[in-house]
Scaffold this motif. Sequence first.
Motif, short mmCIF file in Angstrom:
data_model
loop_
_atom_site.label_atom_id
_atom_site.label_comp_id
_atom_site.label_asym_id
_atom_site.label_seq_id
_atom_site.Cartn_x
_atom_site.Cartn_y
_atom_site.Cartn_z
N ARG A 33 2.15 6.11 -5.26
CA ARG A 33 1.50 4.87 -6.23
C ARG A 33 1.25 6.08 -7.39
NH1 ARG A 33 -2.46 4.45 -9.85
NH2 ARG A 33 -3.64 6.04 -9.08
N GLU A 34 0.92 7.03 -7.23
CA GLU A 34 0.33 8.82 -8.37
C GLU A 34 1.95 8.79 -9.03
OE1 GLU A 34 -1.69 8.22 -5.44
OE2 GLU A 34 -2.83 7.44 -6.76
N LEU A 69 1.08 -0.81 0.20
CA LEU A 69 -0.08 0.14 -0.11
C LEU A 69 1.01 1.09 -0.41
CD1 LEU A 69 -2.63 -0.63 1.87
CD2 LEU A 69 -3.12 -0.90 0.29
N GLU A 70 0.74 2.34 -0.66
CA GLU A 70 1.51 3.44 -1.15
C GLU A 70 1.74 4.01 0.59
OE1 GLU A 70 -2.83 6.45 -3.04
OE2 GLU A 70 -0.09 6.23 -3.32
N ASP A 83 -6.40 8.73 -1.12
CA ASP A 83 -5.62 10.34 -0.85
C ASP A 83 -6.08 11.30 -1.75
OD1 ASP A 83 -1.90 9.53 -1.73
OD2 ASP A 83 -4.13 8.88 -2.71
N ASN A 84 -6.77 10.92 -2.91
CA ASN A 84 -6.84 12.12 -3.52
C ASN A 84 -8.18 12.82 -3.60
OD1 ASN A 84 -3.70 13.16 -5.03
ND2 ASN A 84 -3.90 11.02 -4.73
N ASP A 114 -6.41 8.83 -8.23
CA ASP A 114 -6.47 7.32 -7.87
C ASP A 114 -6.60 6.65 -8.74
OD1 ASP A 114 -7.50 8.94 -4.91
OD2 ASP A 114 -5.92 8.23 -5.41
N TYR A 115 -7.01 4.75 -8.20
CA TYR A 115 -6.93 3.64 -9.11
C TYR A 115 -8.21 2.86 -9.10
CZ TYR A 115 -6.31 -0.38 -11.82
OH TYR A 115 -5.90 -1.62 -12.31
#
Length: 587
Positions: A412-413, A357-358, A447-448, A480-481
């Motif tokens: 991750r971004e 996890l980021e 987180d975004n 995000d994803y």
Amino acid sequence: MIPERLHQDCKGLVLLGVLLGILWETGCAQIHYSVPEELEKGSRVGNIAKDLGLEPQELEERGVRIVSRGRTQLFALNLRSGSLISAGRIDREELCMGVLKCQLNLEILLEDKVKIYGVVVEVIDINDNAPYFREDELEIKVSENAATGLRFPLPHAWDLDIGKNSLQSYGLSSNTHFSLDVQSRADGNKYPELVLERALDREQKAVHHLVLTASDGGDPVRTGTARIHVMVVDVNDNAPVFAQSEYRISVPENVSIGTKLLLVSATDPDEGANAEVIYSFRYVDNKAAQVFKLDANLGTISTIGELNHEESESYEMEVQAVDNAGYSAQAKVLITVLDVNDNAPEVVVTSLSSSILENSPRGTLIALLNVNDQDSGENGQVICFIRGNLPFTLEKSYGNYYSLVTDTLLDREQVPSYNITVTASDRGSPPLSTETHISLKVADTNDNPPAFSDAFYSAYIVENNPRGAPVMSVTAYDPDYGVNAQVTYSLAEDSLPGPPISSYISINSNTGVLYALRSFDYEQFQDLHLQVIAQDSGDPPLSSNVSLNLFVVDQNDNAPEILYPTIPTDGSTGVELAPRSAEPGYL
């Protein structure tokens, strides 16, 4: 099978008696067991669950497994009973040839805590090997004028067992001319010698047939025999003499096959045929016999097989020189095999996480690596490092284990995945290295919040529009994803009095397209102010909003109207009277 819980060999910790039998919760714990060799497959070695402080069913739940490497896996875990069991035939002589105390080492990994426990299994010898001679028959030539008391070396017997099960004594068949004397040397080996007790006469008896018996101390006793043929010859009263009693040489392990290593030399003061000397190995084990060759005529020792420092660091053998009369001399040969850097480090990934996890904290474990180099000295000293400027670091763990952990928070971004190259390099000259590649994916967290493409929006719609007509569209992007990036749109309700915003405008929650719910009239109102909300599907969800101004554009949809004079409502014609005295410009 006798399990033993011994002291923990951990630097700086000393604990006597009081804590015997308790498994320390440290990275250097060891568990000791003892088992006899030749156990049947599946035999119980020890209660590993109990010694780890676990219940049997916890072994599988906590991911307990053996992580040791080797050519043959000798042990296994019985997850049902919680026992360490034998996984194959255990032959002490095959595993620990020539070693008095045979100990097998393995490591137990607790997957959930990533903790390593060392296990030492001592293999106890049983008397499963009888003494044997490398040569079943030996011919000894003795001069008929040999003086009584003269000694002749006899073949040395071998016994693969140790302790009381090993070779203990020699015996000689009954005869009238010879006796047996056994010499015990500083190295612990027993060397039989034939002693002449009575003068020989070739004319009376030319050949004496004897039987040499070697016995061990097992129960029952095992024996091996060799036949000795003593040939009586004439007149040779001098034995060969070696120039040195001991020959020593050091050679690198990468010498080519056929290389001449050294020359042993013995001289005989006799003349002619009586001075001719034949060289042979008197004492040489099976491994050395496959690697070295002794020239019987020249006395040169050369290689016939490849040397390997990792398999054997040194060889000890005894050579003898025999003349035609059977007189002999012996010398010891010591060959030391020097290590060269011919083995690259080995890296084994024992435990691996393919994703992280980021928002994982610094120090999160990614992989557990086992590093080993079969060379010795500086050639076997290994350093590990990570190539490139990556947010990871290697931490030394138990023994030769390294932990690959995060060195900072990941995003991750910015970087969705990493290809990590771990390099293990030894300190040899030149150094050898091994690269291990690890692929790691960074898993998304929400987180975004969604972000609109514009800070605010303006739209224009011509009055008298049809109901349901599209007005405009807004778009918000979430970096995000997956579900964390799925955006839905909605309108914020106006807190001002009057009809709600939702009675004028609607928005498609998936596409962000706004639609007019009624036909607007510019003569009634000219603009409309509203807020559009974009929210993602994460847990918890994140959102943002943007202001939108909707302006109504006028159309020529109204004809002029005469307000005065008014048209009579009674159906008559309206009359305006002007005074007769009205002048030009009168209103």
